[in-house]
Scaffold this motif. Structure first.
Motif, PDB file in Angstrom:
ATOM      1  N   VAL A  99      62.897   0.136  66.708  1.00  0.00           N
ATOM      2  CA  VAL A  99      62.073   0.684  65.628  1.00  0.00           C
ATOM      3  C   VAL A  99      62.812   1.880  65.037  1.00  0.00           C
ATOM      4  O   VAL A  99      63.256   2.777  65.762  1.00  0.00           O
ATOM      5  CB  VAL A  99      60.682   1.089  66.147  1.00  0.00           C
ATOM      6  CG1 VAL A  99      59.871   1.769  65.044  1.00  0.00           C
ATOM      7  CG2 VAL A  99      59.945  -0.123  66.696  1.00  0.00           C
ATOM      8  N   PRO A 103      60.511   4.987  58.791  1.00  0.00           N
ATOM      9  CA  PRO A 103      59.975   3.649  58.536  1.00  0.00           C
ATOM     10  C   PRO A 103      60.577   2.950  57.317  1.00  0.00           C
ATOM     11  O   PRO A 103      60.468   1.736  57.185  1.00  0.00           O
ATOM     12  CB  PRO A 103      58.473   3.870  58.368  1.00  0.00           C
ATOM     13  CG  PRO A 103      58.273   5.321  58.212  1.00  0.00           C
ATOM     14  CD  PRO A 103      59.486   6.025  58.733  1.00  0.00           C
ATOM     15  N   TRP A 105      63.602   2.207  56.788  1.00  0.00           N
ATOM     16  CA  TRP A 105      64.617   1.231  57.199  1.00  0.00           C
ATOM     17  C   TRP A 105      64.016  -0.044  57.769  1.00  0.00           C
ATOM     18  O   TRP A 105      64.668  -1.085  57.774  1.00  0.00           O
ATOM     19  CB  TRP A 105      65.574   1.872  58.204  1.00  0.00           C
ATOM     20  CG  TRP A 105      66.299   3.032  57.611  1.00  0.00           C
ATOM     21  CD1 TRP A 105      66.185   4.347  57.984  1.00  0.00           C
ATOM     22  CD2 TRP A 105      67.227   3.006  56.519  1.00  0.00           C
ATOM     23  NE1 TRP A 105      66.986   5.130  57.186  1.00  0.00           N
ATOM     24  CE2 TRP A 105      67.642   4.327  56.276  1.00  0.00           C
ATOM     25  CE3 TRP A 105      67.753   1.993  55.713  1.00  0.00           C
ATOM     26  CZ2 TRP A 105      68.547   4.668  55.279  1.00  0.00           C
ATOM     27  CZ3 TRP A 105      68.653   2.332  54.723  1.00  0.00           C
ATOM     28  CH2 TRP A 105      69.039   3.648  54.507  1.00  0.00           C
ATOM     29  N   ASP A 106      62.761   0.003  58.229  1.00  0.00           N
ATOM     30  CA  ASP A 106      62.119  -1.202  58.773  1.00  0.00           C
ATOM     31  C   ASP A 106      61.541  -2.100  57.680  1.00  0.00           C
ATOM     32  O   ASP A 106      61.228  -3.251  57.942  1.00  0.00           O
ATOM     33  CB  ASP A 106      61.002  -0.821  59.754  1.00  0.00           C
ATOM     34  CG  ASP A 106      61.546  -0.316  61.081  1.00  0.00           C
ATOM     35  OD1 ASP A 106      62.699  -0.638  61.422  1.00  0.00           O
ATOM     36  OD2 ASP A 106      60.815   0.414  61.774  1.00  0.00           O
ATOM     37  N   ARG A 110      66.887  -4.067  59.591  1.00  0.00           N
ATOM     38  CA  ARG A 110      66.782  -4.052  61.044  1.00  0.00           C
ATOM     39  C   ARG A 110      67.730  -2.972  61.552  1.00  0.00           C
ATOM     40  O   ARG A 110      68.862  -2.861  61.079  1.00  0.00           O
ATOM     41  CB  ARG A 110      67.169  -5.385  61.674  1.00  0.00           C
ATOM     42  CG  ARG A 110      66.299  -6.560  61.306  1.00  0.00           C
ATOM     43  CD  ARG A 110      64.920  -6.469  61.962  1.00  0.00           C
ATOM     44  NE  ARG A 110      64.118  -7.630  61.648  1.00  0.00           N
ATOM     45  CZ  ARG A 110      63.404  -7.789  60.535  1.00  0.00           C
ATOM     46  NH1 ARG A 110      63.412  -6.864  59.605  1.00  0.00           N
ATOM     47  NH2 ARG A 110      62.693  -8.872  60.333  1.00  0.00           N
ATOM     48  N   THR A 111      67.268  -2.220  62.528  1.00  0.00           N
ATOM     49  CA  THR A 111      68.054  -1.137  63.109  1.00  0.00           C
ATOM     50  C   THR A 111      68.427  -1.510  64.535  1.00  0.00           C
ATOM     51  O   THR A 111      67.594  -2.050  65.283  1.00  0.00           O
ATOM     52  CB  THR A 111      67.247   0.173  63.103  1.00  0.00           C
ATOM     53  OG1 THR A 111      66.873   0.483  61.752  1.00  0.00           O
ATOM     54  CG2 THR A 111      68.045   1.324  63.680  1.00  0.00           C
TER      55      THR A 111
END
Length: 129
Positions: A99, A103, A105-106, A110-111
């Motif tokens: 996660v 937020p 980047w979500d 995907r991180t």
């Protein structure tokens, strides 16, 4: 002429980073060196890309690393099928997403955490700037 960018970072162990960035992310080992003024290292990237990553180990030096969830390398992959292939390649090599601290980047990405705890984002968007 546009300069090339090299991001250089120390590590305590090259092998897991090479697996993560080459097998997982699909980068190529462009060069490596042993005992260059006390350093071993590897340079990773794509042969025609204007960037590459260098990871080094300094012989006899204990590395203290302090990654945070906001230390990010972001790869913008606008084509959805290419982005999906990149995400599937990470999964196939055992790298699960984490996660994101931010937020943003979500929403479209995907991180992942590399073996040293630094984060890489695969962002399904075009670079607009």
């Amino acid at each position: 002429m546009v300069p090339k960018l090299r991001v250089a970072r120390p590590t305590s162990d090259l092998a897991p980073l090479v697996r993560f960035y080459c097998n997982g992310l699909g980068l190529t080992e462009l060069s490596s060196f042993t005992n260059h003024d006390g350093f071993d290292g590897v340079i990773l990237g794509h042969p025609h890309a204007p960037y590459h990553l260098e990871f080094t180990v300094q012989q006899g030096h204990l590395l203290v690393s302090f990654p945070t969830p906001e230390h990010l390398l972001v790869f913008y992959i606008p084509e959805h099928s290419q982005w999906l292939s990149a995400v599937e390649r990470m999964q196939a090599h055992g790298y699960d997403p984490v996660v994101a601290s931010n937020p943003y980047w979500d929403r479209l990405g995907r991180t992942y955490e590399d073996p040293d705890g630094y984060r890489v984002v695969l962002q399904n968007a075009a670079w607009e700037y």
